[in-house]
Each structure stands twice: as structure tokens, then as C-alpha cells.
Write a protein that holds these residues in place. Sequence first.
Motif, short mmCIF file in Angstrom:
data_model
loop_
_atom_site.label_atom_id
_atom_site.label_comp_id
_atom_site.label_asym_id
_atom_site.label_seq_id
_atom_site.Cartn_x
_atom_site.Cartn_y
_atom_site.Cartn_z
N PHE A 44 0.73 -1.25 0.04
CA PHE A 44 -0.10 -0.08 -0.03
C PHE A 44 1.00 0.99 -0.09
N GLY A 45 0.29 2.36 -0.63
CA GLY A 45 1.03 3.55 -0.66
C GLY A 45 2.19 3.55 -1.61
N PRO A 46 2.96 4.63 -1.65
CA PRO A 46 4.33 4.45 -2.47
C PRO A 46 5.51 3.91 -1.76
N TRP A 47 6.50 3.43 -2.66
CA TRP A 47 7.52 2.80 -2.18
C TRP A 47 8.68 3.64 -1.67
N LEU A 48 8.48 3.38 -0.28
CA LEU A 48 9.58 4.30 0.21
C LEU A 48 11.01 4.33 -0.04
N ALA A 49 11.60 3.02 -0.33
CA ALA A 49 13.01 3.07 -0.44
C ALA A 49 13.45 3.72 -1.70
N GLU A 50 12.44 4.35 -2.66
CA GLU A 50 13.14 5.00 -3.75
C GLU A 50 13.93 6.20 -3.25
N HIS A 51 13.59 6.70 -1.99
CA HIS A 51 14.47 7.78 -1.32
C HIS A 51 15.58 7.34 -0.76
N ALA A 52 16.78 7.84 -0.94
CA ALA A 52 17.91 7.41 -0.51
C ALA A 52 18.11 7.90 1.04
N SER A 53 17.40 8.65 1.59
CA SER A 53 17.49 8.88 3.23
C SER A 53 16.09 8.62 3.84
N PHE A 54 16.34 8.05 5.00
CA PHE A 54 15.15 7.85 5.83
C PHE A 54 14.26 9.12 6.27
N ASP A 55 13.12 8.95 6.17
CA ASP A 55 12.13 10.45 6.32
C ASP A 55 11.34 9.57 7.34
N ALA A 56 11.25 9.98 8.54
CA ALA A 56 10.41 9.75 9.64
C ALA A 56 8.85 9.93 9.55
N GLN A 57 8.58 11.12 8.94
CA GLN A 57 7.16 11.13 8.52
C GLN A 57 6.57 10.38 7.52
N ALA A 58 7.55 10.24 6.49
CA ALA A 58 6.91 9.13 5.33
C ALA A 58 6.76 7.88 6.06
N ALA A 59 7.68 7.67 6.98
CA ALA A 59 7.75 6.08 7.62
C ALA A 59 6.12 6.10 8.42
N GLN A 60 5.97 7.11 9.01
CA GLN A 60 4.89 7.06 9.96
C GLN A 60 3.50 6.99 9.17
N ARG A 61 3.46 7.50 7.92
CA ARG A 61 2.40 7.62 7.12
C ARG A 61 2.16 6.10 6.33
N SER A 62 3.22 5.37 6.03
CA SER A 62 3.16 4.39 5.56
C SER A 62 2.79 3.23 6.51
#
Length: 259
Positions: A44-62
Motif C-alpha cells: 500500500f502507498g508509495p515505495w519508500l525506499a526509492e528515496h535514499a534517506s530515511f524520512d520519519a514522517q513518510a515512514a509513519q504515514r506508511s
Amino acid sequence: MTTARIAYLQWPEGLQPEGPAWDAIRRSVETARPDILVTNEMPFGPWLAEHASFDAQAAQRSIALHERALDALSNLGAAAVISSRPVAFNGRLANEAFVLESNAYRMIHHKKYFPQEPGFFEEAWYVRGAGGFDCMQVGQVKVGVLLCTELFFNDRARAYGRDGADLVVTPRATGTSLARWKTAGTMAAIVSGAWFVSSNRHGPGALGQQFGGAGFGVSPQGVLLEETSEETPVRIVTIDLDAARAQKAQYPCYVKEMP
């Protein structure tokens, strides 16, 4: 003969657990009525690991989206669903394989092996987390799970076979090149003496990563089964559990390992 109906699939990148696309998925699964539905990795949702750096807010949304999607998965019309989702772990994420069966949630294990390259910066996002490579009883089927890159560690598939797995499954999120995945899936089936199925994402990610779909299956003898496609995004294979159990006594499964 003891059998089970297993569904494998390709679901679109950015999938939401409601709306027209989800309604079409629900109708297709209700028509198929599988004993086990195997989804793609963190569907579900976007593929987070396209982005090279960890993003805590994007992680929480996922995390929140996948949590919300559990009810939708439970109501799909499959007797059991095997999938994975991101969960908070030690300041980052773990990729948690799980099974939903009879409205009950069971963790299987957290993914252990991660790529780190454009489109798949998983080392930046995920930790190895908890749990090991143990078989899980799902209905009458004994299942081993290898999440995406874990499939290339063939000793894990062999160990599942020694533990009596009837079925090895690989939820994945991979590109358009399929040859290595088919080879690895075929080897997993051969060395475990188990049926094998894999499901994948499909379509373009936010930064241009193209996910290739093409869910596929393999018999315990290493024979490739049908692939999914845009025209047929869900496939069903009726697996013969007796055949998988008999295959454990056949070459190469019976060959003793070095002490």
C-alpha cells in the motif's frame, strides 16, 4: 489428494485500500475464493525506499496506511492472506511478514536482507528486526516466507524444505527484469521440494522506478507456472500437498548436507 488454492498477483504501485482500484481487486478475489492469497511486498502507498534517506514522517504515514489496510485485507474473501508491512523498530522500520487468518493477525518474521542502490535504498530505511525463518501453518498448508531479496539466500529455502514446507512464498517489489527472479524461485522450489509463488508491484514509482509485475509460480519439480499480467493481475494455482510432501524424498531434497 489434498489440495489448496493459492492466489498470486500483481498490484499497482501506490495502491490504496479503498476506491475503484481496490473494489476491482476485491471482486476478483471474491470470485477466486483462494485458500491463501499472497500479496506483493508492503503493497500500500508509495515505495519508500526509492528515496535514499530515511524520512520519519513518510515512514509513519506508511505505517498508518498499512495498519488501516489490515481490515480491508481481512475482508477480501480469501481464507488467509500473507503479506508484509512496515512497523516501527529501533528508530527506523522493520518489514514485517504476516498472515491474516480468521480475523487473527500473526507475525511471521522481519526481513533480514536489504539492497542499497537506486530505487531500492532499503538499508537506509529498514533494520533486521525480530523473528527467524520458521514455517507457519496456514490452514492445512505449511508455509515458508522469503521476502523479496531473501529469495536469493537459497539455504533458507532448503531449510524450509527440511522443516516440511508445502509452499514457499515471496512477496516482492522488483523491477522489469525477471530472469534472475524466475531462476531463484525455481531453485527455491527445487531445493525445498515445495510449491513456490511470488507476487510483485506493478507500475512507475514517484522517482521513476518501474516495477515489473509478473507474479509467477513454480511446481515442486521446478516447472514454471503461469505469470500475472495487466490483463490477468491475479492467478490461481491449485497445489497438491501430497506431491510436495512426496518430493521431499526425491533428488536433490534427500541429499544430506555437510555436518
